[in-house]
Design a protein around this motif. Structure first.
Motif, PDB file in Angstrom:
ATOM      1  N   GLY A 172       0.810  -1.227   0.000  1.00 43.54           N
ATOM      2  CA  GLY A 172       0.000   0.000   0.000  1.00 43.54           C
ATOM      3  C   GLY A 172       0.834   1.263   0.000  1.00 43.54           C
ATOM      4  O   GLY A 172       0.294   2.373   0.084  1.00 43.54           O
ATOM      5  N   GLU A 173       2.139   1.123  -0.116  1.00 44.52           N
ATOM      6  CA  GLU A 173       3.009   2.296  -0.157  1.00 44.52           C
ATOM      7  C   GLU A 173       2.738   3.102  -1.431  1.00 44.52           C
ATOM      8  O   GLU A 173       2.369   2.553  -2.460  1.00 44.52           O
ATOM      9  N   PRO A 174       2.936   4.413  -1.383  1.00 47.23           N
ATOM     10  CA  PRO A 174       2.660   5.238  -2.567  1.00 47.23           C
ATOM     11  C   PRO A 174       3.694   5.002  -3.666  1.00 47.23           C
ATOM     12  O   PRO A 174       4.867   4.758  -3.405  1.00 47.23           O
ATOM     13  N   ARG A 175       3.206   5.040  -4.908  1.00 50.27           N
ATOM     14  CA  ARG A 175       4.103   4.895  -6.066  1.00 50.27           C
ATOM     15  C   ARG A 175       4.905   6.180  -6.229  1.00 50.27           C
ATOM     16  O   ARG A 175       4.406   7.279  -5.991  1.00 50.27           O
ATOM     17  N   GLY A 176       6.150   6.031  -6.609  1.00 50.37           N
ATOM     18  CA  GLY A 176       7.028   7.186  -6.759  1.00 50.37           C
ATOM     19  C   GLY A 176       6.961   7.786  -8.142  1.00 50.37           C
ATOM     20  O   GLY A 176       7.639   7.332  -9.072  1.00 50.37           O
ATOM     21  N   ALA A 177       6.135   8.820  -8.326  1.00 48.33           N
ATOM     22  CA  ALA A 177       6.073   9.535  -9.601  1.00 48.33           C
ATOM     23  C   ALA A 177       7.255  10.491  -9.689  1.00 48.33           C
ATOM     24  O   ALA A 177       7.867  10.843  -8.682  1.00 48.33           O
ATOM     25  N   ALA A 178       7.569  10.909 -10.896  1.00 48.79           N
ATOM     26  CA  ALA A 178       8.671  11.858 -11.080  1.00 48.79           C
ATOM     27  C   ALA A 178       8.375  13.126 -10.293  1.00 48.79           C
ATOM     28  O   ALA A 178       7.308  13.723 -10.442  1.00 48.79           O
ATOM     29  N   PRO A 179       9.295  13.533  -9.416  1.00 48.12           N
ATOM     30  CA  PRO A 179       9.034  14.718  -8.597  1.00 48.12           C
ATOM     31  C   PRO A 179       8.953  15.976  -9.437  1.00 48.12           C
ATOM     32  O   PRO A 179       9.664  16.114 -10.444  1.00 48.12           O
ATOM     33  N   LYS A 180       8.079  16.854  -9.017  1.00 51.89           N
ATOM     34  CA  LYS A 180       7.962  18.137  -9.698  1.00 51.89           C
ATOM     35  C   LYS A 180       9.064  19.059  -9.198  1.00 51.89           C
ATOM     36  O   LYS A 180       9.291  19.179  -8.006  1.00 51.89           O
TER      37      LYS A 180
END
Length: 489
Positions: A18-26
């Motif tokens: 359930g950990e958050p997916r790591g999207a490319a940081p803004k």
């Protein structure tokens, strides 16, 4: 396309965790320091540890701290730098499935904002990052220092160290075992249960009924007597009605002992945070600068301090309502090492004789240490300078009348076979131990109000907590204290 979070993503199966997916940081550029967030997560996986994370450049820079942070600046806690985490991770609390990377329970142990005290990129590059935290549990100045690796070692070991400031030694990390966001324990998180309504210890005072949660009541504060934190809280509850008239509404310095009296204790005169029953009071110091001090408002304030490992309470000689007009003078008879108690008692009577000649009404209490305290109530009228000078003149009078018995000089080498008449507690900002306060000494004696007739039967450290509670059934030895009308002009 690889991003700074690619390593984070590769380690996790987001269909299972359930950990958050790591999207490319803004890329938001360098933000204002007060907007930067931090989180500390207690993580029980293959090993029990804390994850310390600082927001920077759109991600959470992360370190695994096996023993967790410490408010003792002498504790240099290993902090192993790990992969960057996405900002959304700061709100993650729950269980990572067994078999997955980091499988185990994760608690949001602390959260807040942080302020860099150096250039962050340079600090990370050079291995010396200094910053200030403003969390619910972690506050003040801290540092992350990189450890140069030996041959064959990984280059990711740092040290998390508390820097010197007013928050140093202010808290015992072991006291905190619940989430700051959900109130759950690690067991409740592992079982996916909500936080139950916990049994709170309710204390009733003459003015209010309050709940103050006491953690780790079983913690031993004094090995000699076996006194625990719970015993101390129970004592202060029982004596609160007698104690509060001399403690409430007076600026305090607290003596805190996070590890009990057998480990270092320290004075705490500036508030670390808002707590129940405690009032913060800005005061201008002698340099013209304003600093925050604090005072106890009611029994909840006493217990809030006990929760933070306070053993002793020391008070100013004035009320917060009339801060610049002192109303309680204290003389502490501090004897030379090894002096017979009868000689100390003679000194108490000599001081009383001088004050009687001035028609000044006095009260007596044990110090809980080596001597006795003679206490004088006044109406709040004189300035601090007048108050201080009067006390000094009394001590000098004793010194002049009986030069072989007494000294008004604080220096130890002036105390040979003599008693120091400590008048210095009567200046602005000085404090003396409050009536009914426990002392952070072996067996935890009490600074106990007694009658003048009891001087020759009660030793300076002769009243322990159980004795003090038993004495509550007697007539108040300081009855009429606040009815005394005397004043310094």
């Amino acid at each position: 396309m690889a991003t700074v979070l690619t390593k984070y993503n590769r380690k996790r199966d987001f269909d299972k965790t359930g950990e958050p997916r790591g999207a490319a940081p803004k890329k938001r550029g360098r933000k204002k320091p007060q907007t930067l967030s931090f989180v500390v997560q207690h993580h029980i996986a293959s090993r029990d540890h804390f994850d310390f994370r600082l927001e920077w450049d759109g991600v959470l820079k992360s370190w695994a701290v096996p023993k967790g942070p410490s408010y003792n600046r002498h504790d240099k806690r290993l902090a192993v730098m790990v992969e960057d985490h996405p900002l959304d991770y700061q709100s993650f609390e729950g269980t990572i499935p067994k078999g997955e990377y980091g499988g185990g329970s994760v608690m949001i142990w602390d959260i807040g904002t942080w302020t860099p005290l150096v250039d962050v990129n340079q600090g990370l590059e050079e291995g010396n990052l200094k910053f200030s935290l403003d969390g619910k549990r972690l506050k003040g100045k801290w540092a992350l220092i990189h450890i140069k690796p030996r041959d064959g070692e990984k280059d990711n070991n740092w040290l998390l160290i508390k820097e010197r400031d007013d928050y140093e030694n202010s808290r015992d990390i072991a006291e905190y075992d619940t989430s700051v966001t959900t109130g759950r324990t690690m067991e409740e998180i592992a079982d996916d249960k909500p936080a139950p309504k916990r049994a709170a210890k309710t204390t009733k005072s003459s003015s209010s009924s309050v709940d103050v949660r006491l953690t780790h009541p079983e913690k031993v504060l004094d090995k000699a007597s076996g006194t625990t934190k719970g015993d101390l809280a129970a004592y202060y509850k029982k004596v609160a009605d007698r104690m509060l008239p001399y403690l409430a509404n007076r600026v305090i310095s607290a003596v805190r002992c996070p590890g009990g009296i057998d480990r270092p204790c320290f004075y705490k005169k500036h508030p670390a945070n808002d707590t129940r029953g405690v009032v913060i009071l800005p005061i201008e110091n002698s340099d013209g600068e304003t600093e925050d001090y604090y005072y106890i408002e009611d029994v909840a304030g006493i217990l809030s301090e006990v929760q933070m490992n306070t053993l002793e309470f020391h008070t100013w000689g004035s009320s917060a309502d009339t801060l610049e007009k002192p109303d309680m003078m204290v003389f502490d008879l501090d004897p030379d090492v090894g002096m017979d108690v009868e000689q100390i008692r003679e000194g108490v009577l000599d001081l009383k004789e001088i004050l009687d000649e001035l028609s000044i009404t006095t009260f007596l209490k044990t110090s809980g240490g080596k001597g006795y305290h003679v206490v004088i109530p006044f109406r709040p009228a004189a300035s601090w300078d007048r108050f201080h000078d009067f006390a000094q003149n009394i001590a000098k009078t004793m010194e002049a009348k009986w030069p072989k018995r007494y000294t008004s000089n604080v220096r130890k080498n002036q105390r040979k076979n003599r008693i120091f008449i400590d008048w210095m507690r009567n200046g602005r900002g000085a404090t003396s131990v409050a009536p009914y306060s426990v002392r952070a000494r072996e067996n935890m004696p009490v600074s106990m109000p007694i009658t003048w007739k009891e001087l020759h039967t009660v030793a300076p450290a002769g009243v322990l907590m159980d004795d003090a509670i038993a004495r509550l059934r007697r007539r108040d030895p300081w009855s009429g204290f606040f009815d005394v009308k005397q004043r310094l002009k």
